[in-house]
Design a protein around this motif. Sequence first.
Motif, PDB file in Angstrom:
ATOM      1  N   ASN A 111      63.259   5.910   0.354  1.00  0.00           N
ATOM      2  CA  ASN A 111      62.693   5.770   1.691  1.00  0.00           C
ATOM      3  C   ASN A 111      61.404   6.584   1.842  1.00  0.00           C
ATOM      4  OD1 ASN A 111      62.634   4.674   4.257  1.00  0.00           O
ATOM      5  ND2 ASN A 111      63.970   6.202   5.159  1.00  0.00           N
ATOM      6  N   ILE A 112      60.613   6.608   0.773  1.00  0.00           N
ATOM      7  CA  ILE A 112      59.356   7.353   0.736  1.00  0.00           C
ATOM      8  C   ILE A 112      58.216   6.374   0.489  1.00  0.00           C
ATOM      9  CG2 ILE A 112      57.989   9.044  -0.552  1.00  0.00           C
ATOM     10  CD1 ILE A 112      60.607  10.509  -1.188  1.00  0.00           C
ATOM     11  N   LEU A 113      57.214   6.423   1.326  1.00  0.00           N
ATOM     12  CA  LEU A 113      56.037   5.582   1.139  1.00  0.00           C
ATOM     13  C   LEU A 113      55.002   6.347   0.329  1.00  0.00           C
ATOM     14  CD1 LEU A 113      54.388   3.031   1.688  1.00  0.00           C
ATOM     15  CD2 LEU A 113      53.586   4.103   3.806  1.00  0.00           C
ATOM     16  N   VAL A 114      54.667   5.815  -0.843  1.00  0.00           N
ATOM     17  CA  VAL A 114      53.641   6.417  -1.702  1.00  0.00           C
ATOM     18  C   VAL A 114      52.304   5.762  -1.380  1.00  0.00           C
ATOM     19  CG1 VAL A 114      52.877   6.791  -4.064  1.00  0.00           C
ATOM     20  CG2 VAL A 114      55.312   6.905  -3.518  1.00  0.00           C
ATOM     21  N   ARG A 115      51.349   6.564  -0.982  1.00  0.00           N
ATOM     22  CA  ARG A 115      50.044   6.048  -0.578  1.00  0.00           C
ATOM     23  C   ARG A 115      49.044   6.197  -1.727  1.00  0.00           C
ATOM     24  NH1 ARG A 115      48.322   7.673   5.344  1.00  0.00           N
ATOM     25  NH2 ARG A 115      46.993   5.882   4.854  1.00  0.00           N
ATOM     26  N   GLY A 116      48.594   5.061  -2.221  1.00  0.00           N
ATOM     27  CA  GLY A 116      47.685   5.062  -3.353  1.00  0.00           C
ATOM     28  C   GLY A 116      46.274   5.450  -2.968  1.00  0.00           C
ATOM     29  N   ILE A 117      45.606   6.155  -3.873  1.00  0.00           N
ATOM     30  CA  ILE A 117      44.183   6.493  -3.726  1.00  0.00           C
ATOM     31  C   ILE A 117      43.440   5.538  -4.642  1.00  0.00           C
ATOM     32  CG2 ILE A 117      42.449   8.308  -3.940  1.00  0.00           C
ATOM     33  CD1 ILE A 117      44.679  10.353  -3.559  1.00  0.00           C
ATOM     34  N   ALA A 118      42.765   4.562  -4.054  1.00  0.00           N
ATOM     35  CA  ALA A 118      42.274   3.409  -4.794  1.00  0.00           C
ATOM     36  C   ALA A 118      40.749   3.357  -4.839  1.00  0.00           C
ATOM     37  CB  ALA A 118      42.829   2.130  -4.170  1.00  0.00           C
ATOM     38  N   HIS A 119      40.250   2.469  -5.664  1.00  0.00           N
ATOM     39  CA  HIS A 119      38.804   2.278  -5.823  1.00  0.00           C
ATOM     40  C   HIS A 119      38.206   1.702  -4.538  1.00  0.00           C
ATOM     41  CE1 HIS A 119      34.956   0.916  -7.464  1.00  0.00           C
ATOM     42  NE2 HIS A 119      35.197   1.677  -8.517  1.00  0.00           N
ATOM     43  N   PRO A 120      37.010   2.146  -4.137  1.00  0.00           N
ATOM     44  CA  PRO A 120      36.387   1.638  -2.899  1.00  0.00           C
ATOM     45  C   PRO A 120      36.130   0.139  -2.898  1.00  0.00           C
ATOM     46  CG  PRO A 120      35.289   3.643  -3.644  1.00  0.00           C
ATOM     47  CD  PRO A 120      36.233   3.250  -4.736  1.00  0.00           C
ATOM     48  N   ALA A 121      36.090  -0.483  -4.080  1.00  0.00           N
ATOM     49  CA  ALA A 121      35.848  -1.929  -4.139  1.00  0.00           C
ATOM     50  C   ALA A 121      36.926  -2.709  -3.402  1.00  0.00           C
ATOM     51  CB  ALA A 121      35.786  -2.380  -5.593  1.00  0.00           C
ATOM     52  N   MET A 122      38.095  -2.117  -3.226  1.00  0.00           N
ATOM     53  CA  MET A 122      39.182  -2.790  -2.522  1.00  0.00           C
ATOM     54  C   MET A 122      39.054  -2.676  -1.004  1.00  0.00           C
ATOM     55  SD  MET A 122      42.399  -1.636  -4.890  1.00  0.00           S
ATOM     56  CE  MET A 122      42.419  -1.949  -6.654  1.00  0.00           C
ATOM     57  N   PHE A 123      38.019  -1.982  -0.531  1.00  0.00           N
ATOM     58  CA  PHE A 123      37.892  -1.721   0.899  1.00  0.00           C
ATOM     59  C   PHE A 123      36.540  -2.126   1.469  1.00  0.00           C
ATOM     60  CE2 PHE A 123      40.919   1.168  -0.941  1.00  0.00           C
ATOM     61  CZ  PHE A 123      41.963   1.192  -0.041  1.00  0.00           C
ATOM     62  N   VAL A 124      35.576  -2.411   0.623  1.00  0.00           N
ATOM     63  CA  VAL A 124      34.216  -2.702   1.079  1.00  0.00           C
ATOM     64  C   VAL A 124      33.896  -4.163   0.830  1.00  0.00           C
ATOM     65  CG1 VAL A 124      31.780  -2.131   0.823  1.00  0.00           C
ATOM     66  CG2 VAL A 124      33.515  -0.331   0.566  1.00  0.00           C
ATOM     67  N   ALA A 153      36.980  12.741  -1.416  1.00  0.00           N
ATOM     68  CA  ALA A 153      37.510  14.082  -1.170  1.00  0.00           C
ATOM     69  C   ALA A 153      38.069  14.189   0.247  1.00  0.00           C
ATOM     70  CB  ALA A 153      36.407  15.117  -1.393  1.00  0.00           C
ATOM     71  N   ALA A 154      37.392  13.538   1.210  1.00  0.00           N
ATOM     72  CA  ALA A 154      37.844  13.608   2.604  1.00  0.00           C
ATOM     73  C   ALA A 154      39.206  12.949   2.778  1.00  0.00           C
ATOM     74  CB  ALA A 154      36.808  12.947   3.517  1.00  0.00           C
ATOM     75  N   ASN A 155      39.392  11.773   2.166  1.00  0.00           N
ATOM     76  CA  ASN A 155      40.682  11.088   2.295  1.00  0.00           C
ATOM     77  C   ASN A 155      41.791  11.833   1.561  1.00  0.00           C
ATOM     78  OD1 ASN A 155      39.690   9.017   3.908  1.00  0.00           O
ATOM     79  ND2 ASN A 155      39.244   7.684   2.178  1.00  0.00           N
ATOM     80  N   PHE A 156      41.461  12.425   0.421  1.00  0.00           N
ATOM     81  CA  PHE A 156      42.451  13.223  -0.307  1.00  0.00           C
ATOM     82  C   PHE A 156      42.885  14.412   0.541  1.00  0.00           C
ATOM     83  CE2 PHE A 156      43.285  16.030  -4.244  1.00  0.00           C
ATOM     84  CZ  PHE A 156      44.625  15.667  -4.240  1.00  0.00           C
ATOM     85  N   TYR A 157      41.920  15.038   1.192  1.00  0.00           N
ATOM     86  CA  TYR A 157      42.221  16.167   2.085  1.00  0.00           C
ATOM     87  C   TYR A 157      43.158  15.728   3.214  1.00  0.00           C
ATOM     88  CZ  TYR A 157      41.411  19.894   5.514  1.00  0.00           C
ATOM     89  OH  TYR A 157      41.581  20.912   6.424  1.00  0.00           O
ATOM     90  N   LYS A 158      42.875  14.564   3.814  1.00  0.00           N
ATOM     91  CA  LYS A 158      43.690  14.089   4.932  1.00  0.00           C
ATOM     92  C   LYS A 158      45.113  13.773   4.495  1.00  0.00           C
ATOM     93  CE  LYS A 158      39.740  12.162   7.439  1.00  0.00           C
ATOM     94  NZ  LYS A 158      39.050  10.913   7.869  1.00  0.00           N
ATOM     95  N   LEU A 159      45.272  13.186   3.314  1.00  0.00           N
ATOM     96  CA  LEU A 159      46.610  12.876   2.826  1.00  0.00           C
ATOM     97  C   LEU A 159      47.412  14.146   2.558  1.00  0.00           C
ATOM     98  CD1 LEU A 159      45.988   9.888   0.373  1.00  0.00           C
ATOM     99  CD2 LEU A 159      46.860   9.812   2.703  1.00  0.00           C
ATOM    100  N   LEU A 199      47.651   9.243  -7.539  1.00  0.00           N
ATOM    101  CA  LEU A 199      46.293   9.414  -8.063  1.00  0.00           C
ATOM    102  C   LEU A 199      46.262   9.096  -9.554  1.00  0.00           C
ATOM    103  CD1 LEU A 199      43.343  10.452  -7.653  1.00  0.00           C
ATOM    104  CD2 LEU A 199      44.198  12.721  -8.280  1.00  0.00           C
ATOM    105  N   TYR A 200      45.248   8.318  -9.940  1.00  0.00           N
ATOM    106  CA  TYR A 200      45.001   8.019 -11.347  1.00  0.00           C
ATOM    107  C   TYR A 200      43.644   8.601 -11.731  1.00  0.00           C
ATOM    108  CZ  TYR A 200      48.824   4.629 -11.116  1.00  0.00           C
ATOM    109  OH  TYR A 200      50.050   4.026 -10.961  1.00  0.00           O
ATOM    110  N   PRO A 201      43.616   9.769 -12.364  1.00  0.00           N
ATOM    111  CA  PRO A 201      42.320  10.353 -12.745  1.00  0.00           C
ATOM    112  C   PRO A 201      41.515   9.452 -13.675  1.00  0.00           C
ATOM    113  CG  PRO A 201      44.060  11.996 -12.879  1.00  0.00           C
ATOM    114  CD  PRO A 201      44.732  10.680 -12.663  1.00  0.00           C
ATOM    115  N   GLY A 202      42.189   8.603 -14.475  1.00  0.00           N
ATOM    116  CA  GLY A 202      41.477   7.724 -15.399  1.00  0.00           C
ATOM    117  C   GLY A 202      40.795   6.559 -14.729  1.00  0.00           C
TER     118      GLY A 202
END
Length: 730
Positions: free
Chosen positions: A487-500, A528-534, A543-546
């Motif tokens: 019952n945990i929602l994992v929020r992905g940190i994704a490439h901006p191409a999926m949002f623009v 960095a701002a979104n990572f901070y907010k999460l 997070l996928y550093p690769g």
Amino acid sequence: MAAISASTYPAAGVSPFSQRRATSSYGGIRNLSRILAVSTERGGRGTGFGENGKHEKQKLNQKVVKEESEVKPNIYANPEKIPEFEEDKKWLKDYFGECKEMIRSDGGPPRWFSPLECSSSTSPDCPLLLFLPGIDGTGLGLIMHHHKLGKMFNVWCLHIPVQDRTPFNELVKIVERTVRSENYRSPNRPIYLVGESIGACLAISVAARNPDMDLVLVLSNPATSFSQSQLQPLIPLLEMMPDQFPINLPYILSLATSYFANMLLNFLGCISNSNPLRVLMDNVVKRGPLPQIIGELSQDLATMSSYLPVLADIVPRQTLLWKLNLLKSGSACGNSCLHAVKAQLLILCSGRDQLLPSQEESQRLQKALPDCEIRMFEESGHFLFLEDNVDLVTIIKGASFYRRGKHFDCASDFMPPTPSEFKKLHDSISWVLTATSPVMLSTLEDGKVVRGLAGIPSEGPVLFVGYHMLMGFEVIPLVAQIMMERNILVRGIAHPAMFVRVKDRRPPEPELSDFDVIRVMGAVPVSAANFYKLMSSKSHALLYPGGVREALHRKGEEYKLFWPDKSEFVRMAARFGAKIIPFGVVGEDDFAEIILDYNDLMKIPWRREEIERVTSRTAKLRTDASGEIANQQMHIPWVLPKFPGRFYYFFGKPILTEEMKVELREKKKCDEMYLHIKSEVEGCIDFLKNKREKDPYRNLLSRVLYQASHPGSTSPFHLPSFRATILKLR
């Protein structure tokens, strides 16, 4: 009760929360003439809450917030058992029933009303949503969405009485007065204008007259294309007909070859998504025996025929003529001021709209407007909001159009997926889960590795850091299983191409709507701002550093990490005392083999030009990096599918940074921790590669045979594998 609050208020802008609310039973709707009797021009301000009223309102809001914050345990555990629709959802029959009651004593000028099912659960900090109706004018066009909209918006609906003859420019002024008044009350909060056909023209006109106001427009099949539609020739035809001619909507429906019939068939087509053959096939598939099918279809036809008198009352002949002229003037007005529209727009267009050329019009508007997105519904008719399979709330969330302030905040504005939304996602990916039958292992505090996700901390912030398989296929089972089991929602940190959105998109550039599902599930663009907010909101983040380089790797690079030299995430995670969980995943080599990678594709001239074009139009990340991690070319490798194997996930022991906050402020310590996490991920991958060799059910065929011999073993997550409990030696 009909979906109408007793707190009706003038269109001049009186808040629905500034007047007393009264409730009544469904039978009490006959008092509606009194409820809706406030004139848009003559009505004064309603009686405000007294001190007792304020306290009651505060208690109500506190109760709502408390109820929403209490999440039922395992609410997503069994997606198959989750109802497809919410219990309080209303249907098309409710629309006609409430329209019938509303127009029974209909009179007076246009006015606003607030649906009761919206007002009971709305938080006071929610933005205002104004619904501007289509040709029916009742204001009940969102009745199938009220139960969900009320949890996110303060919903007001514009009701235009059947006999009202207010011209288009006056309707614009009514809406504009309300918008300006509410913007004055809450200048830092957006106002949503949801318009359907003629209502969309109203929204465009208001937005053009108020370019500096924070407006968000959601337009369904805008009538700005009226001049190109088959409706326009009806105006002179209706004007020439004598008054004695017995023409009304039920009569018109019998003229199966006329324009009128097409209009009504399209309206009634919202029951069946405008495809009777498909409805028949759906009934055959879902309803079982032929006698039962025939009986239920007969009942459906009888129900549809009972709607005809209501349609005749909603749009009698003179009203129909007036509405067509209103469409004509509204279309002209909307088109004349498109250049002045600066608002954020989301256009919803239907592929089977028989009244308006909506697909072509949506493309034209997108080119003409600076901030405009499109969502296409190929199988839908003109009356989009009255179709069962259309969910306005999910559409708004998927497009990232929901916000409470000037800008979208990925933490405070995020609304978790509802059980029905998760069910739809699960149903759409069930074939992936069946094919991959994921095995998930986690590590307990004592170092014991167990089957399942018992080692995942419940309390955030938690940061999952791991290996990105080819094309990122591992993300779907990972997020789904953690949701169902913990019952945990994992929020992905994704490439901006999926949002623009990319202007003048050309294949193979994906449609922005292709990524709506990941936004509904809480993904955010990497920054960095979104990572901070999460982290500050104590979320579970992925997070996928690769990044792209790892997900679009070359031949022979399976399970190789492409991480940057800098320790990008450690210090931020430690600042909030996050628990970092390194994890590995294997299985891509059991599903596909790369036959043409980036190096091969760049040797093909037309493919090279395509890759360079797509890469140049994509948001750049890590521009200051060097080496392989800087190689962020956007391409799709060509792969050869294999007979499916299995996915394996291993979540390592959580790294607790709470006790290391001070020492991790030093760059050297951060770098050491970064290398340690990377080493842990590599260790998890090696561990899985070794253990999967001992899995007798690694092959899809062996799993199918097992399920055939064990009928109760249906979940792909619970099929046997290697020994479930292992002591991991270090």
